[in-house]
Every structure is written in structure tokens, then in C-alpha cells.
Enzyme design. Structure first.
Site, PDB file in Angstrom:
ATOM      1  N   ARG A 248     -56.037  13.839   6.920  1.00 29.99           N
ATOM      2  CA  ARG A 248     -56.957  14.585   6.045  1.00 29.99           C
ATOM      3  C   ARG A 248     -57.865  15.455   6.896  1.00 29.99           C
ATOM      4  O   ARG A 248     -58.087  15.208   8.083  1.00 29.99           O
ATOM      5  CB  ARG A 248     -57.803  13.652   5.178  1.00 29.99           C
ATOM      6  CG  ARG A 248     -58.766  12.717   5.933  1.00 29.99           C
ATOM      7  CD  ARG A 248     -60.194  13.197   5.975  1.00 29.99           C
ATOM      8  NE  ARG A 248     -61.018  12.405   6.877  1.00 29.99           N
ATOM      9  CZ  ARG A 248     -61.230  12.739   8.138  1.00 29.99           C
ATOM     10  NH1 ARG A 248     -60.674  13.815   8.669  1.00 29.99           N
ATOM     11  NH2 ARG A 248     -61.996  11.978   8.908  1.00 29.99           N
TER      12      ARG A 248
ATOM     13  N   SER B 192     -57.798  11.679  10.899  1.00 26.65           N
ATOM     14  CA  SER B 192     -57.403  10.415  10.269  1.00 26.65           C
ATOM     15  C   SER B 192     -55.955  10.013  10.513  1.00 26.65           C
ATOM     16  O   SER B 192     -55.241   9.617   9.589  1.00 26.65           O
ATOM     17  CB  SER B 192     -57.657  10.455   8.759  1.00 26.65           C
ATOM     18  OG  SER B 192     -59.009  10.619   8.525  1.00 26.65           O
TER      19      SER B 192
ATOM     20  N   ASP C  70     -61.398   8.431   4.457  1.00 27.33           N
ATOM     21  CA  ASP C  70     -60.090   8.760   5.028  1.00 27.33           C
ATOM     22  C   ASP C  70     -58.953   8.112   4.244  1.00 27.33           C
ATOM     23  O   ASP C  70     -57.940   8.751   3.929  1.00 27.33           O
ATOM     24  CB  ASP C  70     -60.021   8.305   6.495  1.00 27.33           C
ATOM     25  CG  ASP C  70     -61.188   8.840   7.305  1.00 27.33           C
ATOM     26  OD1 ASP C  70     -61.891   9.734   6.801  1.00 27.33           O
ATOM     27  OD2 ASP C  70     -61.397   8.360   8.428  1.00 27.33           O
TER      28      ASP C  70
END
Ligand code: GLA
Length: 393
Positions: free
Chosen positions: A36, A136, A182
Site C-alpha cells: 500500500r 507494507s 497497512d
């Protein structure tokens, strides 16, 4: 100049071929979960605030098949580590070495705890999420592992429960006291949309990001100054101290006047941490309104303000990130940059910029050359449209 993203369909083919070559049988199940990028709302998730991430077109992809008869555990080969790990299923799953496997161990332990133990398996994982870049990669591994477990068991978890299981794995097995952003972004991301997450109620709203004239450019500084979560855990503790001193459940309930009124009772550093969080929650809500209205320049101003606050009050930026943001600002609206800021936990990693699609090539070339001239480090740049969250392929 701009790195391309390997399409998920290609990664699917690759993981099937590599699994088959390694284990001599084709996989039965394949699962994927994205990394992300956070557009705005940094270090607000563990303060019950708002965040605005999106899943990116970079994925952790995992293939699995039942292990041959007689095996009692999971044999997991990871392509980035270029190593295999054995996870026994006839004993409690404990953390240990190699440390990359702790994310996996933690997620599997979460399934076991819920009475959902997997059978013995052979597994192959690969990932295109840059490691340690604040995008992430660990949440992608956790959520992809959880999605694989769902596929193996033929039983889906509620997506929020799944994200929380993955967060718990990170807390207990990787020792990082992360928030929920996340894992939520990786599990619940929606193609073409940013994910506005209220970390207090855990409600999400999809914010359309389908205007093709605007692109999300991710700039990896390729530096990582802190290897452990020490600085992160310390920030989190400082925020908790601030909330406690204010007599509030979390900084989400605080306002700037309330904080200022208590300034005398707070350590100066703790005061600055809280000022960042309060301002950042407010900026995130305002940025969402600007994005919904298509006012990209105004949204970009909130991104610059977010960066300044993370740099000056939260002390999680670094020289290289500041250089990228400074270059973005100097290119400015005239050159097609709406806004730019560091993204993720900080201390290195990536910056994110909202840019005019028609000017991406010039912007990327200029950021890359000026960044390298000023830092002597080659950055890596790529674009991503908002991707969909975890899937069984
Ligand atoms: C890391 C954590 C998230 C969040 C960000 C900062 O990515 O995993 O939970 O706290 O830092 O916004």
C-alpha cells in the site's frame, strides 16, 4: 526512468511455474495481497484517527499444495530470502529465525488459535513490494498468507477480522506495535479507490480516484535509517502519554486548544508529537473533501503540510525524503506536481506524489536526476493506480 509493475496475471503464471519446478507438482491454491501507499494520515492509525491509503499494483503472491503423505508441517520457500523454512504443525508455532518467516508463523498461529489449522503444505512465495520501503511489504506477506489459509480451508474470514489477525501477527511475532492501516489497505483495498479508514470505528469508505489525468507517483529514496521499530514504538508511547495527560482515550478526541491548554503539563517533545497527530487527523479529513471535489492542488497542499509536520514535529523524516519533497515542491504546479510527502512509518523509504499524468515522464526524470545529484543515491520510481485488495487467484 519509471519502473513498470509486473501485472498480477504474470506473477500468477510465474508463481505456478516456479512452484511446479521446485516441488514437482502444480499448486492447488494461489493467493495474492498488495502493498500500500498512504496518501495522507501518517502516524494517526494508532491514535484512533483517519488514514487514506490505497493498495498498489505490487503484490505478494503465494502458491501452495498439500505436502506429500507423512509430512507434518509446512515447507515454505520464499524467493526473496532465497531460502526455505519448515513450520511444524504438531507443536505450538513459535517465533524465531529466520525472521522473515515470523510474519508467516504469526498468521498461521492466528488460524490455529481459531481452530482453523491448515494441513501440511508445500508453499512458494514471491513479492514485488519493495522491502523496507514503507510500502507494507510485511502486511502484504501477512495478508497473502491469511488469504492462502482461507483458500486452503475453503472458508473466508470476515475481512476486518482477517486484517486484525494479521496485525496481531505483526505485534506478537514480528514485535512491531503497528496500527491497523497497512493490513486494512492490503485486505480491503478497492480498485480505482483510496480507502478512507476511521481507525476508531474501523469503518471504511471508498474514495474514487478514477480521474485519469492525475497519477500517484511513488519515489523510493532507497535509504533505510532505522532497522528496528524502536523509533516507531517510542512515537506510539509518546502519543499514549499525551492522551493520558489530557485525560482522553486517544489523541483522536483531542483538539489543538485542548492540547495548548495542557502544554505546561507536557514534555516539549510529547507536545510536538501530539500536535502532529491532531493536525494530521484534521488534514486527512480535509484532503478527502478536496479529492472528492477534484481539487488536486488543494489536496496537494495538505500533503506538503503533512510532510512538514512529520519532519518538524514528529521527527520521522530524513534528509533524503526531505530532498524528494523539496524537488517536488520546486517542480510545483507549473511542472505538474500537486503535492508530495513521505509515506509510511518514515526514517527512509518512499515518498508519494500526486502528479499530472501528462507530465509524468518529465517529473520522474527531474526528480531522479536532482535526487541523485544531491544525495549520490539512485532512487527508484514507479506509478500505481489504486489496486484491489487480497484475492484468491
Ligand atoms: C507503519 C505502520 C502503520 C502506520 C504507519 C505510519 O506503516 O505499520 O500502522 O502506523 O507506519 O502511519
Amino acid at each position: 526512468m519509471v519502473e513498470s509493475n509486473v501485472p498480477l496475471a504474470t506473477l500468477h503464471e510465474q508463481v505456478v511455474a516456479r512452484f511446479t519446478a521446485r516441488f514437482g507438482q502444480p499448486p492447488h491454491w494461489v493467493a495474492a495481497a498488495p502493498g500500500r501507499v498512504n496518501v495522507i494520515g501518517e502516524h494517526t492509525d494508532y491514535n484512533d484517527g483517519f488514514v487514506l491509503p490505497m493498495a498498489i499494483e505490487r503484490f505478494c503472491v503465494i502458491a501452495a499444495a498439500p505436502a506429500p503423505a507423512g509430512s507434518r508441517g509446512i515447507t515454505w520457500f520464499d524467493e526473496i530470502a532465497n531460502a526455505a523454512v519448515e513450520i511444524p504443525l504438531d507443536a505450538p508455532i513459535t517465533k524465531g529465525s529466520p525472521s522473515w518467516a515470523n510474519y508467516i508463523r504469526g498468521v498461521i498461529a492466528g488460524f490455529v488459535e481459531q481452530g482453523k489449522a491448515p494441513p501440511a503444505l508445500q508453499v512458494y512465495s514471491l513479492s514485488t513490494v519493495p522491502l523496507g520501503g514503507g510500502l507494507s511489504s510485511s502486511a502484504a506477506l501477512e495478508v497473502a498468507t491469511a488469504t492462502l489459509m482461507e483458500a486452503v480451508r475453503g472458508e473466508k474470514l470476515d475481512p476486518v477480522a482477517k486484517a486484525l489477525l494479521c496485525q496481531k501477527a505483526e505485534h506478537q511475532y514480528a514485535g512491531v506495535p503497528c496500527g491497523i492501516m497497512d493490513q486494512f489497505a492490503s485486505a480491503l483495498g478497492r480498485e480505482g479507490h483510496l480507502l478512507l479508514l476511521d481507525c476508531r470505528s474501523r469503518e471504511t469508505q471508498a474514495v474514487s480516484m478514477s480521474d485519469a489525468s492525475v497519477s500517484v507517483l511513488i519515489i523510493n529514496t532507497n535509504v533505510k535509517h532505522e532497522l528496528t521499530g524502536g523509533g516507531y514504538a517510542q512515537r506510539r508511547a509518546q502519543c499514549e502519554t499525551a492522551a493520558r495527560t489530557l485525560g482522553l482515550p486517544s489523541l483522536r478526541s483531542a483538539t489543538q486548544p485542548v492540547l495548548d491548554a495542557a502544554r505546561g503539563k507536557l514534555d516539549e517533545v510529547v507536545y510536538r508529537r501530539a500536535r502532529h497527530v491532531i493536525g494530521e487527523i484534521d488534514r486527512t479529513v480535509k484532503a478527502v473533501a478536496e479529492i472528492r471535489a477534484g481539487r488536486w492542488e488543494a489536496a496537494g497542499q495538505h500533503m506538503y503540510a503533512s510532510h512538514a509536520s512529520l519532519r518538524d514535529d514528529y521527527d520521522v523524516s530524513c534528509e533524503e525524503l526531505d530532498v524528494v519533497v523539496d524537488i517536488g515542491r520546486s517542480i510545483g504546479m507549473a511542472g505538474g506536481v500537486y503535492g508530495c510527502r513521505m509515506t509510511g512509518g518514515g526514517f527512509g523509504g518512499c515518498a508519494v506524489a500526486l502528479v499530472q499524468t501528462s507530465k509524468v515522464a518529465e517529473i520522474a526524470a527531474r526528480i531522479a536526476s536532482e535526487y541523485e545529484a544531491r544525495t549520490k543515491i539512485k532512487p527508484t520510481l514507479f506509478l500505481s493506480r489504486p489496486a484491489s485488495g487480497a484475492v484468491i487467484l
